[in-house]
Design an enzyme around this catalytic site. Sequence first.
Site, PDB file in Angstrom:
ATOM      1  N   LYS A 192       0.856  -1.193   0.000  1.00  0.00           N
ATOM      2  CA  LYS A 192       0.000   0.000   0.000  1.00  0.00           C
ATOM      3  C   LYS A 192       0.881   1.228   0.000  1.00  0.00           C
ATOM      4  O   LYS A 192       1.997   1.191   0.537  1.00  0.00           O
ATOM      5  CB  LYS A 192      -0.889   0.029   1.254  1.00  0.00           C
ATOM      6  N   GLY A 233     -18.432   7.665  -1.900  1.00  0.00           N
ATOM      7  CA  GLY A 233     -17.361   7.934  -2.876  1.00  0.00           C
ATOM      8  C   GLY A 233     -17.434   6.927  -4.004  1.00  0.00           C
ATOM      9  O   GLY A 233     -18.519   6.435  -4.325  1.00  0.00           O
ATOM     10  N   ALA A 269     -16.386   3.647  -4.310  1.00  0.00           N
ATOM     11  CA  ALA A 269     -16.892   2.315  -3.953  1.00  0.00           C
ATOM     12  C   ALA A 269     -18.346   2.394  -3.490  1.00  0.00           C
ATOM     13  O   ALA A 269     -19.201   1.637  -3.961  1.00  0.00           O
ATOM     14  CB  ALA A 269     -16.009   1.697  -2.872  1.00  0.00           C
TER      15      ALA A 269
HETATM   16  N1  GLU Z   1      -7.185   0.229  -3.262  1.00  0.00           N
HETATM   17  C1  GLU Z   1      -7.945  -0.933  -3.587  1.00  0.00           C
HETATM   18  C2  GLU Z   1      -7.988  -1.877  -2.397  1.00  0.00           C
HETATM   19  O1  GLU Z   1      -7.847  -1.468  -1.267  1.00  0.00           O
HETATM   20  C3  GLU Z   1      -7.482  -1.597  -4.880  1.00  0.00           C
HETATM   21  C4  GLU Z   1      -6.087  -2.146  -4.865  1.00  0.00           C
HETATM   22  C5  GLU Z   1      -5.611  -2.646  -6.218  1.00  0.00           C
HETATM   23  O2  GLU Z   1      -6.388  -2.692  -7.151  1.00  0.00           O
HETATM   24  O3  GLU Z   1      -4.435  -2.986  -6.289  1.00  0.00           O
HETATM   25  O4  GLU Z   1      -8.247  -3.049  -2.532  1.00  0.00           O
END
Ligand code: GLU
Length: 429
Positions: A119, A233, A235
């Site tokens: 992340k 948002g 999602a």
């Molecule tokens: N940010 C999204 C998550 O928390 C997508 C991560 C991605 O597609 O790599 O799953």
Amino acid sequence: MAQKYEVRQMQQTQQVKPNPFENALEQLRIAAEYLKLDDGIHQMLAHPKRQLTVSLPVKMDNGQTHVYTGYRVQYNDARGPFKGGIRYHPGVTLDEVKALSAWMTWKTSVANIPYGGAKGGIICDPKHMSMGENERLTRRYAAAIAPIIGPYQDIPAPDVYTNAQTMAWILDTYNTLEGFMSPAVITGKPISLGGSLGRDKATGRGAVYTTVEAAKANKIDLKKATFAVQGFGNAGSNYAEIMQTYGPKLMGASDSKGSIMSKGGMDANKLIAFKEKTGSVVGFPGSQAISDKELLQMDVDILCPAALENAILPDTAKGVKAKIIAECANGPTTPEADKVLHANKVFVIPDILANSGGVIVSYLEWVQNLERNYWTEDEVNSMLEKKIVSAFRDVHAASLKHDVDMRTGAMIVGVGRVADAVKILGVFP
Ligand code: GLU
């Protein structure tokens, strides 16, 4: 306004927000117990492989230079390259990014896609930055993390307050530094740059597929059901739009500016259009303002927390009336709140399952980039459905087998697969 501020202050002092990485470690500890994990493996899974902190000087529009702090945490890559989004938010901390990278590791494992977890985050307030400032910050960050990312190494994607445009700037910066076009280094790209059809709505859509499964398992008739979304948002709004096509009525919604409810229900598409025009769900015709806590405790069948971590603390959990919680956000429920929800028989579809549609379609995007072969939106959606429904069934089976809640079931599946890979790889040297 003054009154609302006091209410928020009071909620915060009554319910202390725990450190998200401690929450992640507690969830890991519970899974390790069920899996009877060797202590050495447990230790390896409790530590990120690499944590990068970068200082990012950016020329602001007023001519001054501001130095931002950014992170990229690569948690575990035993099952495949690191994978995970990049978050822009004033509340970003290293521990938050560490927690999110651990959750990504278990999430890709539950989804059974060949990735590890990572992340990224930058402490910034994109709502108060110009487009030019945002672009310069993004490009500087991309250059700073370029040495540790790559199509076979670590593949970033969007997260809170980043989008396809952010991904395009990162791609361009990376390609400029590398000297060739490498679309598979990032997912969540614009379609014109090799993005996948269906990626923008994938997180919400995937969460809907898991809700449909949860409704079947709990004998809830979706045609007569109601739901509320905390965090309207990307999602959350897509979840609402797709969920209502299965029958349930949207009764409440919120965003960073406040919460609303409507006795007669709301049309998600109209609410999306209203928010696009005004910048918030607050003030939607026919709705009335409520507090965030009231929204989370609304008398609905399904609750979808789709904002940030620590939304559902024990005190809030006690008053939750929903029968199903679909966690579109990462880490919205604390381990203590989980216990309360489980005792009250609330069926929680945990984040690492419910919101895995985003990374599943990121994976499909990456495969299309590597193969130079592109699929239709229907093909992508049906592959997403197949993968997420099968992940739901694996998790549900584990939760029934061990007689535990769905979060522990998901952790048993997710951590179990990573632990097997770590174990068989052995310890270097
Ligand atoms: N940010 C999204 C998550 O928390 C997508 C991560 C991605 O597609 O790599 O799953």
